[in-house]
Design an enzyme around this catalytic site. Structure first.
Site, PDB file in Angstrom:
ATOM      1  N   SER A 115       9.685 -13.915  30.760  1.00  0.00           N
ATOM      2  CA  SER A 115       9.062 -14.249  32.045  1.00  0.00           C
ATOM      3  C   SER A 115       7.599 -14.643  31.821  1.00  0.00           C
ATOM      4  O   SER A 115       7.320 -15.644  31.169  1.00  0.00           O
ATOM      5  CB  SER A 115       9.206 -13.085  33.025  1.00  0.00           C
ATOM      6  OG  SER A 115       9.154 -13.558  34.355  1.00  0.00           O
ATOM      7  N   LYS A 167       0.089 -12.347  59.402  1.00  0.00           N
ATOM      8  CA  LYS A 167      -0.956 -11.833  58.521  1.00  0.00           C
ATOM      9  C   LYS A 167      -0.504 -10.571  57.806  1.00  0.00           C
ATOM     10  O   LYS A 167      -0.890 -10.334  56.654  1.00  0.00           O
ATOM     11  CB  LYS A 167      -2.240 -11.562  59.339  1.00  0.00           C
ATOM     12  CG  LYS A 167      -3.392 -11.042  58.500  1.00  0.00           C
ATOM     13  CD  LYS A 167      -3.823 -12.048  57.454  1.00  0.00           C
ATOM     14  CE  LYS A 167      -4.991 -11.523  56.640  1.00  0.00           C
ATOM     15  NZ  LYS A 167      -5.330 -12.422  55.526  1.00  0.00           N
TER      16      LYS A 167
END
Length: 299
Positions: A115, A167
């Protein structure tokens, strides 16, 4: 010259000498066996553990980059990956070195280079691994806890004041809404596509071919070699020997490594926190976040 003036001059010369010795020792302590004192060397720079902060690695890389006695670089990777930003920053630093400098830059992966660890590796001129190296895991993950049921059972409320409805996306107090999940899936998808693009461009592989491999699966080093994800199968000493031959130093070149940092009692008494110390030593693992965070990490 009077006796006092002569003594003052001798004291000044001695002080300058001490400063010079101190400067050399400071460089030696920071870098290790300095190549400018010992002739041409291969710099072996480790990238180990979960990647959460690029500063220590890039600082070390820059230090060796500025040393004219370093004739080639080997990035020694033992990492399952980590955060997206840090992995991308390390990749960029290695790629910039590869593109701006004519000295060879090789990456070698040991037990694991997956990764974000693999992302960093492909910034080098070439990538090597062991036959059994765990690599690949080309993908992105975002995770965060959902404690909605727990809060309900213990009677805990969670108040949020936000400037917009998204948010506080991924908040601890509730499950994702379908719209919120779609937003985060698009974010993950975009970063995943960035990973695919980087592998395609730096490994000279067709993008659709890479996309077919980029489902998060892991490969052995031998499988990765067959797929074109690495350039060869060899040990770290063999990779160093290859770098030595490429740099004109022969198959048994001298090696310089960064000196392992140490922390003493006076550092802690002087205000260095345990958390700062762990980050400085490179041993800090990321805490599982309560807010969404993107990761290039083997699971």
């Amino acid at each position: 010259m009077t006796y006092d003036k002569r003594n003052t001059l001798i004291a000044l010369l001695a002080l300058l000498g001490l400063f010079g010795v101190g400067a050399v020792l400071s460089i030696w302590w920071t870098v290790g066996s300095t190549s400018f004192l010992q002739g041409g060397r291969i710099a072996v720079i480790p990238l180990r553990g979960v990647i959460t902060d690029e500063a220590a690695f890039t600082g070390t890389l820059d230090g060796f980059r500025d040393d004219p006695g370093v004739r080639a670089f080997v990035i020694e990777i033992e990492s399952p990956g980590g955060t997206v930003g840090a992995s991308q920053s390390i990749f960029e630093a290695i790629r910039d070195l590869r593109e701006d400098d004519d000295r060879p830059v090789l990456a070698w992966m040991g037990d694991v280079g997956a990764s974000g660890g693999y992302y960093a590796a492909i910034g080098a001129d070439s990538v090597y691994a062991l036959p059994g190296t765990m690599t690949g895991s080309i993908g992105v993950i975002m995770e965060f806890p959902n404690a909605e049921e727990l809060f309900r059972k213990v009677g805990v409320g969670w108040e949020v004041v936000a400037s917009g409805e998204h948010k506080d996306l991924g908040g601890l107090d509730r499950a994702l809404s379908p719209e919120g999940r779609k937003i985060l899936e698009e974010v993950v998808g975009d970063v995943h596509e960035q990973f695919v693009e980087v592998v395609s461009e730096n490994r000279n592989l067709d993008r659709e071919t890479v996309r077919g491999l980029a489902d998060g699966r892991v490969f052995t080093g031998r499988q990765a070699h067959d797929l074109g994800l690495v350039d060869g199968l060899m040990t770290l000493p063999e990779t160093i020997a290859l770098a030595g031959r490429m740099a004109g130093l022969g198959a048994d070149p001298g090696v310089v490594r960064p000196r392992e940092p140490t922390i003493g009692l006076f550092d802690l008494l002087g205000g260095l926190s345990i958390g700062d110390a762990r980050r400085w030593m490179g041993s800090a693992a990321p805490l599982r976040p309560s807010a969404p965070r993107l990761l290039f990490e083997l699971r």
